[in-house]
Structure formats: structure tokens, C-alpha cells
Scaffold this active site. Structure first.
Site, PDB file in Angstrom:
ATOM      1  N   SER A   1       4.417  11.144  10.268  1.00  0.00           N
ATOM      2  CA  SER A   1       4.083  11.426  11.293  1.00  0.00           C
ATOM      3  C   SER A   1       4.335  12.589  12.142  1.00  0.00           C
ATOM      4  O   SER A   1       5.299  13.315  12.039  1.00  0.00           O
ATOM      5  CB  SER A   1       4.066   9.950  12.336  1.00  0.00           C
TER       6      SER A   1
HETATM    7  N1  SAH Z   1       5.946   6.048   8.772  1.00  0.00           N
HETATM    8  C1  SAH Z   1       5.699   7.151   7.542  1.00  0.00           C
HETATM    9  C2  SAH Z   1       5.117   7.778   7.832  1.00  0.00           C
HETATM   10  C3  SAH Z   1       3.513   6.325   7.564  1.00  0.00           C
HETATM   11  S1  SAH Z   1       1.585   7.029   6.429  1.00  0.00           S
HETATM   12  C4  SAH Z   1       6.747   8.603   7.866  1.00  0.00           C
HETATM   13  O1  SAH Z   1       7.739   8.406   8.834  1.00  0.00           O
HETATM   14  O2  SAH Z   1       6.705   8.875   7.318  1.00  0.00           O
HETATM   15  C5  SAH Z   1       1.185   5.646   6.724  1.00  0.00           C
HETATM   16  C6  SAH Z   1       1.401   5.145   5.456  1.00  0.00           C
HETATM   17  O3  SAH Z   1       1.654   3.184   5.277  1.00  0.00           O
HETATM   18  C7  SAH Z   1       0.940   5.252   4.374  1.00  0.00           C
HETATM   19  O4  SAH Z   1       2.926   5.814   3.333  1.00  0.00           O
HETATM   20  C8  SAH Z   1       0.386   4.335   3.336  1.00  0.00           C
HETATM   21  O5  SAH Z   1       1.100   4.639   1.910  1.00  0.00           O
HETATM   22  C9  SAH Z   1       1.219   2.866   4.105  1.00  0.00           C
HETATM   23  N2  SAH Z   1       0.572   1.388   3.990  1.00  0.00           N
HETATM   24  C10 SAH Z   1      -0.819   1.320   3.978  1.00  0.00           C
HETATM   25  N3  SAH Z   1      -2.132   0.351   3.554  1.00  0.00           N
HETATM   26  C11 SAH Z   1       0.242  -0.450   4.200  1.00  0.00           C
HETATM   27  C12 SAH Z   1       0.002  -1.396   3.683  1.00  0.00           C
HETATM   28  N4  SAH Z   1      -0.966  -2.706   3.941  1.00  0.00           N
HETATM   29  N5  SAH Z   1       0.953  -2.013   3.212  1.00  0.00           N
HETATM   30  C13 SAH Z   1       2.206  -0.861   3.296  1.00  0.00           C
HETATM   31  N6  SAH Z   1       2.074   0.441   3.282  1.00  0.00           N
HETATM   32  C14 SAH Z   1       0.675   0.939   3.810  1.00  0.00           C
END
Ligand code: SAH
Length: 207
Positions: A53
Site C-alpha cells: 500500500s
Molecule cells: N498490508 C499489505 C498490503 C497487502 S495487499 C502490505 O503492507 O504490503 C492485500 C493482501 O491481501 C494480498 O497479499 C492478498 O493476498 C491478501 N488477501 C486477499 N484476500 C485474502 C484473504 N481472504 N485472506 C488473507 N489474505 C488475503
């Protein structure tokens, strides 16, 4: 770090949040082609087609979550591990889950290298939460869902706060803060955001 200036100008004023942002080096959470852009206030691609993000959004979400030193926090969507690292500076313990084992493995390696010991990163479908560790004082989702998943609302302690992007994946979503009280749930809309979708089940590469 460069983007700390833009954080203040974007209205992030909480000292504890700004200090946490200062202590965590975003460059450690980005590998490869985009490494040299780590200090720009912009989202960037990471492995498994996901994104780290934008720092100012991480700061705004962290501020809205109002994390206290004794808090047990759950993050859904580990991704690069950057948001979890920020939370780890403010909370007693952070549980973070992702549906991709590769992302969880890589994030764990960075936490270890950075001597961060209060994050537990797990491979799981976060839409079900983490019932065995519930209840949580704070819950943050970094992937968008059409509604706040009910297991997560159930796993939030009374007095707890949840911050999440709500809306369909291919449009602009709304960042929502949910406060759980004795009487029910209070919803506050914060701003528009754009996140990758919350998907059900584990990532394909795990199968
Ligand atoms: N917080 C992260 C940004 C993550 S992007 C950072 O600081 O870099 C969103 C993430 O959510 C992705 O890695 C994706 O794989 C995860 N995601 C999406 N659906 C999910 C679910 N049902 N359970 C766990 N993770 C999930």
C-alpha cells in the site's frame, strides 16, 4: 524518510503513528524492479500479483485504528509485511494472515532480519478471521470486501475498532472504521481508497 513530509501534509498528526512510520524502513519490504521507488508515496507491485500500500494510506489507516500498547491486533492481508511492521511498533502483538504462502514466508524473513518479534504471520483465509486467537482489540483489512466479513465482526472485542476498505474490487472503495460498542456497531466513512480484493480460500500456489 521522504514521505514523512507528505504524511504531515496529508493530515496524519498522531505522534506515535509518525514515529512508527519513521522507524520502519519500507525499502526492506520491497524486492526487485521497484526497490528504488520504496520511498515514494505510492503503492507498488509485490509478488503474487499483489501490492504494497501507499505509505500515506498505511499511516491514515493506522491512525484510524488507534492502536494501544496492550492491544492484540489482527491484520488480514500480510502482503509485503510493511503494514504489520508499523502495527508491531504500536501494539503488544500482531497476528497477520495472507492466502499466499510465499508472501507469508517472505514477510517472516524480513521480520526476523529486522528483529521484530511480536508479529505472528500465518497462511490462512482471513475472511474467516483467526477464531483460535479471538477476540482482538483491533482488526485491519488491507484487501477490499463488499461488506465487513461477519466472522471478523464477531472476533472484535467490545470496545474494539476495525478499519477496512468496503466496496467492489474494480471500483473506488470507501475506507470504513467500525467501532464495536455494548449496543452494536458504529460505522464511520473515512475516505475513498483502492485496494486489491479480499478473495476466499488460499492462493492457488498453495494447492
Ligand atoms: N498490508 C499489505 C498490503 C497487502 S495487499 C502490505 O503492507 O504490503 C492485500 C493482501 O491481501 C494480498 O497479499 C492478498 O493476498 C491478501 N488477501 C486477499 N484476500 C485474502 C484473504 N481472504 N485472506 C488473507 N489474505 C488475503
Amino acid at each position: 524518510m521522504q514521505f514523512l513530509f507528505s504524511l504531515r501534509s496529508r493530515g496524519v498528526t498522531n505522534k506515535r503513528v509518525l514515529n512508527a512510520m519513521e522507524r520502519v524502513d519500507r525499502g526492506k519490504y520491497i524486492r526487485g524492479t521497484f526497490e528504488d521507488r520504496a520511498y515514494e508515496d505510492t503503492p507498488l507491485p509485490i509478488a503474487c500479483g499483489q501490492t504494497i500500500s501507499q505509505p500515506s494510506i498505511v499511516a491514515l489507516m493506522t491512525e484510524a485504528l488507534d492502536v494501544q500498547p496492550r492491544d492484540k491486533v489482527l491484520e488480514i492481508g500480510t502482503g509485503s509485511g510493511y503494514q504489520a511492521a508499523i502495527l508491531s511498533q504500536l501494539a503488544r502483538r500482531v497476528y497477520t494472515v495472507d492466502r499466499y504462502s510465499r508472501l507469508v514466508r517472505e514477510a517472516r524473513a524480513v521480520f526476523e532480519a529486522e528483529n521484530i518479534t511480536n508479529i505472528i504471520a500465518l497462511i490462512a483465509d482471513g475472511s474467516r478471521g483467526l477464531p483460535e486467537q479471538a477476540p482482538f482489540d483491533r482488526i485491519i483489512l488491507t484487501a477490499a470486501s463488499e461488506d465487513p466479513p461477519s466472522p471478523l465482526l464477531e472476533q472484535l472485542r467490545v470496545g474494539g475498532i476495525m478499519v477496512l476498505p468496503v466496496g467492489q474490487s474494480d471500483t473506488v472503495q470507501t475506507l470504513v472504521k467500525v467501532v464495536k460498542t455494548e449496543d452494536g456497531l458504529d460505522y464511520h466513512e473515512l475516505r475513498s481508497v483502492r485496494f486489491v480484493p479480499l478473495l476466499e480460500g488460499l492462493g492457488k500456489e498453495n494447492a
